[in-house]
Scaffold this motif. Structure first.
Motif, PDB file in Angstrom:
ATOM      1  N   LEU A  56      -1.675  -4.817  -5.657  1.00  0.00           N
ATOM      2  CA  LEU A  56      -2.107  -4.613  -7.037  1.00  0.00           C
ATOM      3  C   LEU A  56      -2.725  -3.227  -7.160  1.00  0.00           C
ATOM      4  CD1 LEU A  56      -3.432  -8.211  -7.767  1.00  0.00           C
ATOM      5  CD2 LEU A  56      -1.223  -7.242  -8.409  1.00  0.00           C
ATOM      6  N   LYS A  57      -4.008  -3.114  -7.534  1.00  0.00           N
ATOM      7  CA  LYS A  57      -4.620  -1.793  -7.690  1.00  0.00           C
ATOM      8  C   LYS A  57      -5.356  -1.335  -6.442  1.00  0.00           C
ATOM      9  CE  LYS A  57      -5.018  -2.089 -12.662  1.00  0.00           C
ATOM     10  NZ  LYS A  57      -5.881  -1.970 -13.824  1.00  0.00           N
ATOM     11  N   ALA A  58      -5.376  -2.158  -5.402  1.00  0.00           N
ATOM     12  CA  ALA A  58      -6.091  -1.818  -4.164  1.00  0.00           C
ATOM     13  C   ALA A  58      -5.124  -1.248  -3.135  1.00  0.00           C
ATOM     14  CB  ALA A  58      -6.770  -3.058  -3.595  1.00  0.00           C
ATOM     15  N   THR A  59      -5.649  -0.416  -2.252  1.00  0.00           N
ATOM     16  CA  THR A  59      -4.884   0.094  -1.122  1.00  0.00           C
ATOM     17  C   THR A  59      -5.538  -0.443   0.142  1.00  0.00           C
ATOM     18  OG1 THR A  59      -4.268   2.085  -2.321  1.00  0.00           O
ATOM     19  CG2 THR A  59      -4.030   2.137   0.070  1.00  0.00           C
ATOM     20  N   LEU A  60      -4.754  -1.167   0.930  1.00  0.00           N
ATOM     21  CA  LEU A  60      -5.250  -1.797   2.146  1.00  0.00           C
ATOM     22  C   LEU A  60      -4.795  -1.031   3.379  1.00  0.00           C
ATOM     23  CD1 LEU A  60      -4.247  -5.505   1.347  1.00  0.00           C
ATOM     24  CD2 LEU A  60      -6.347  -4.321   0.682  1.00  0.00           C
ATOM     25  N   GLN A  61      -5.644  -1.002   4.377  1.00  0.00           N
ATOM     26  CA  GLN A  61      -5.281  -0.526   5.711  1.00  0.00           C
ATOM     27  C   GLN A  61      -6.421  -0.946   6.629  1.00  0.00           C
ATOM     28  OE1 GLN A  61      -4.409   3.672   6.179  1.00  0.00           O
ATOM     29  NE2 GLN A  61      -3.293   3.293   8.051  1.00  0.00           N
ATOM     30  N   GLY A  62      -6.094  -1.733   7.639  1.00  0.00           N
ATOM     31  CA  GLY A  62      -7.113  -2.250   8.542  1.00  0.00           C
ATOM     32  C   GLY A  62      -7.097  -3.771   8.557  1.00  0.00           C
ATOM     33  N   LYS A  63      -8.230  -4.347   8.881  1.00  0.00           N
ATOM     34  CA  LYS A  63      -8.362  -5.790   9.060  1.00  0.00           C
ATOM     35  C   LYS A  63      -8.933  -6.425   7.796  1.00  0.00           C
ATOM     36  CE  LYS A  63      -9.440  -8.223  13.288  1.00  0.00           C
ATOM     37  NZ  LYS A  63     -10.318  -8.251  14.447  1.00  0.00           N
ATOM     38  N   TYR A  64      -8.318  -7.529   7.350  1.00  0.00           N
ATOM     39  CA  TYR A  64      -8.726  -8.211   6.130  1.00  0.00           C
ATOM     40  C   TYR A  64      -8.706  -9.718   6.333  1.00  0.00           C
ATOM     41  CZ  TYR A  64      -8.145  -3.709   3.952  1.00  0.00           C
ATOM     42  OH  TYR A  64      -8.268  -2.380   3.646  1.00  0.00           O
ATOM     43  N   ILE A  65      -9.504 -10.405   5.504  1.00  0.00           N
ATOM     44  CA  ILE A  65      -9.515 -11.866   5.480  1.00  0.00           C
ATOM     45  C   ILE A  65      -8.826 -12.290   4.187  1.00  0.00           C
ATOM     46  CG2 ILE A  65     -10.929 -13.949   5.446  1.00  0.00           C
ATOM     47  CD1 ILE A  65     -13.150 -12.300   6.844  1.00  0.00           C
ATOM     48  N   PHE A  66      -7.779 -13.113   4.312  1.00  0.00           N
ATOM     49  CA  PHE A  66      -7.029 -13.637   3.179  1.00  0.00           C
ATOM     50  C   PHE A  66      -7.450 -15.087   2.962  1.00  0.00           C
ATOM     51  CE2 PHE A  66      -4.578 -10.090   4.621  1.00  0.00           C
ATOM     52  CZ  PHE A  66      -3.959  -9.582   3.486  1.00  0.00           C
ATOM     53  N   VAL A  67      -7.762 -15.441   1.720  1.00  0.00           N
ATOM     54  CA  VAL A  67      -8.197 -16.802   1.388  1.00  0.00           C
ATOM     55  C   VAL A  67      -7.382 -17.286   0.199  1.00  0.00           C
ATOM     56  CG1 VAL A  67     -10.122 -18.256   0.628  1.00  0.00           C
ATOM     57  CG2 VAL A  67     -10.562 -16.300   2.149  1.00  0.00           C
TER      58      VAL A  67
END
Length: 135
Positions: A45-56
């Motif tokens: 969406l409007k975020a840029t991810l790179q690295g470790k994340y928690i998905f719920v």
């Protein structure tokens, strides 16, 4: 150009799991929680991810038509277990459920926006036959 198109088709049609470190976490009934490492710059969406994340994913909120998929920056409790912290929320949205074959690990489906930017299009949690498409 042909090579870029081929890569886009492969990445868009193929589920990419390699390069992802996935760790199951204890989740209450009706919720799926999973940790994934996103090695490359990826738009969600409007975020840029790179690295470790928690998905719920929260089934109760989905049934109410509320945002049901949440992505948090990775954090740990004192015991070293993944911990969801509200102040680490990156993005949330109401997903579009799609039926898939059951998987044994988190599956993230990507598309390619440019040579150095991917787009996260769907998330599927281990043990589930439902994918969660990004609107």
């Amino acid at each position: 150009m042909r090579r870029l198109l081929l890569m886009t088709l492969i990445l868009g049609a193929t589920v990419i799991v390699s390069g992802l470190a996935s760790f199951a976490t204890a989740a209450p009934p009706g919720k799926d929680i999973e940790v994934a490492n996103i090695p490359d710059k990826t738009k969600l969406l409007k975020a840029t991810l790179q690295g470790k994340y928690i998905f719920v994913h929260d089934d109760t909120k989905m049934a109410k038509g509320e945002p049901c998929l949440y992505v948090y920056e990775y954090s740990e409790d004192q015991a070293g277990r993944p911990e969801v912290k509200p102040d680490k929320l990156v993005v949330s949205f109401h997903c579009q459920p799609v039926q898939r074959q059951k998987v044994t690990q988190i599956v993230l489906t990507y598309g390619m926006l440019s040579a150095d930017l991917f787009e996260l299009r769907e998330i599927q949690f281990p043990g589930s036959t439902e994918g969660h498409r990004v609107p």
